[in-house]
Design a protein around this motif. Structure first.
Motif, mmCIF file in Angstrom:
data_model
loop_
_atom_site.group_PDB
_atom_site.id
_atom_site.type_symbol
_atom_site.label_atom_id
_atom_site.label_comp_id
_atom_site.label_asym_id
_atom_site.label_seq_id
_atom_site.Cartn_x
_atom_site.Cartn_y
_atom_site.Cartn_z
ATOM 1 N N UNK A 12 41.821 -14.841 64.423
ATOM 2 C CA UNK A 12 42.115 -15.960 65.323
ATOM 3 C C UNK A 12 42.051 -15.452 66.761
ATOM 4 N N UNK A 13 41.943 -16.368 67.671
ATOM 5 C CA UNK A 13 41.959 -15.999 69.089
ATOM 6 C C UNK A 13 43.272 -15.308 69.430
ATOM 7 N N UNK A 14 44.361 -15.829 68.910
ATOM 8 C CA UNK A 14 45.666 -15.249 69.205
ATOM 9 C C UNK A 14 45.753 -13.806 68.719
ATOM 10 N N UNK A 15 45.227 -13.548 67.536
ATOM 11 C CA UNK A 15 45.239 -12.188 67.007
ATOM 12 C C UNK A 15 44.426 -11.252 67.907
ATOM 13 N N UNK A 16 43.253 -11.689 68.305
ATOM 14 C CA UNK A 16 42.416 -10.862 69.179
ATOM 15 C C UNK A 16 43.144 -10.590 70.490
ATOM 16 N N UNK A 17 43.777 -11.606 71.045
ATOM 17 C CA UNK A 17 44.478 -11.423 72.320
ATOM 18 C C UNK A 17 45.642 -10.440 72.197
ATOM 19 N N UNK A 18 46.328 -10.441 71.058
ATOM 20 C CA UNK A 18 47.453 -9.513 70.903
ATOM 21 C C UNK A 18 46.984 -8.068 70.848
ATOM 22 N N UNK A 19 45.712 -7.856 70.524
ATOM 23 C CA UNK A 19 45.180 -6.499 70.413
ATOM 24 C C UNK A 19 44.578 -5.988 71.725
ATOM 25 N N UNK A 20 44.609 -6.806 72.760
ATOM 26 C CA UNK A 20 44.062 -6.426 74.061
ATOM 27 C C UNK A 20 45.176 -5.903 74.965
ATOM 28 N N UNK A 21 44.786 -5.138 75.947
ATOM 29 C CA UNK A 21 45.744 -4.656 76.936
ATOM 30 C C UNK A 21 46.359 -5.861 77.651
ATOM 31 N N UNK A 22 47.657 -5.862 77.879
ATOM 32 C CA UNK A 22 48.308 -7.013 78.519
ATOM 33 C C UNK A 22 47.657 -7.447 79.829
ATOM 34 N N UNK A 23 47.157 -6.509 80.604
ATOM 35 C CA UNK A 23 46.514 -6.859 81.872
ATOM 36 C C UNK A 23 45.181 -7.576 81.666
ATOM 37 N N UNK A 24 44.589 -7.477 80.487
ATOM 38 C CA UNK A 24 43.274 -8.066 80.213
ATOM 39 C C UNK A 24 43.347 -9.388 79.457
ATOM 40 N N UNK A 25 44.497 -9.723 78.931
ATOM 41 C CA UNK A 25 44.613 -10.892 78.050
ATOM 42 C C UNK A 25 44.270 -12.207 78.734
ATOM 43 N N UNK A 26 44.776 -12.408 79.924
ATOM 44 C CA UNK A 26 44.546 -13.693 80.604
ATOM 45 C C UNK A 26 43.055 -13.908 80.859
ATOM 46 N N UNK A 27 42.374 -12.893 81.368
ATOM 47 C CA UNK A 27 40.945 -13.020 81.646
ATOM 48 C C UNK A 27 40.158 -13.251 80.360
ATOM 49 N N UNK A 28 40.501 -12.524 79.297
ATOM 50 C CA UNK A 28 39.813 -12.707 78.025
ATOM 51 C C UNK A 28 40.051 -14.115 77.488
ATOM 52 N N UNK A 29 41.262 -14.595 77.564
ATOM 53 C CA UNK A 29 41.574 -15.947 77.092
ATOM 54 C C UNK A 29 40.761 -16.980 77.869
ATOM 55 N N UNK A 30 40.650 -16.804 79.174
ATOM 56 C CA UNK A 30 39.865 -17.732 79.994
ATOM 57 C C UNK A 30 38.384 -17.665 79.629
ATOM 58 N N UNK A 31 37.879 -16.467 79.404
ATOM 59 C CA UNK A 31 36.478 -16.296 79.025
ATOM 60 C C UNK A 31 36.194 -16.954 77.679
ATOM 61 N N UNK A 32 37.058 -16.734 76.700
ATOM 62 C CA UNK A 32 36.876 -17.356 75.394
ATOM 63 C C UNK A 32 36.930 -18.881 75.489
ATOM 64 N N UNK A 33 37.835 -19.393 76.300
ATOM 65 C CA UNK A 33 37.933 -20.843 76.499
ATOM 66 C C UNK A 33 36.633 -21.386 77.108
#
Length: 57
Positions: A12-33
């Protein structure tokens, strides 16, 4: 992916985000969206402009 076996987890997107560095999560979430939004928009345009049945030749 990320050390999980296919049988042990549902990706899931949430699972992938939990495995990313906290500083990178917001940008990755925006990119996936953005990617999902563009894919959805492209699919809608394709579906509305491509006839399901082609005329006989």
């Amino acid at each position: 992916m990320h050390g999980y076996t296919t049988e042990s987890v549902v990706p899931t997107t949430e699972l992938i985000l939990t495995r990313q560095h906290p500083d990178d999560r917001r940008q990755l979430a925006q990119t996936l969206h953005t990617i999902r939004t563009e894919v959805d928009r492209s699919a809608a345009v394709t579906a509305s402009s491509t006839p399901l049945v082609q005329p006989a030749r």
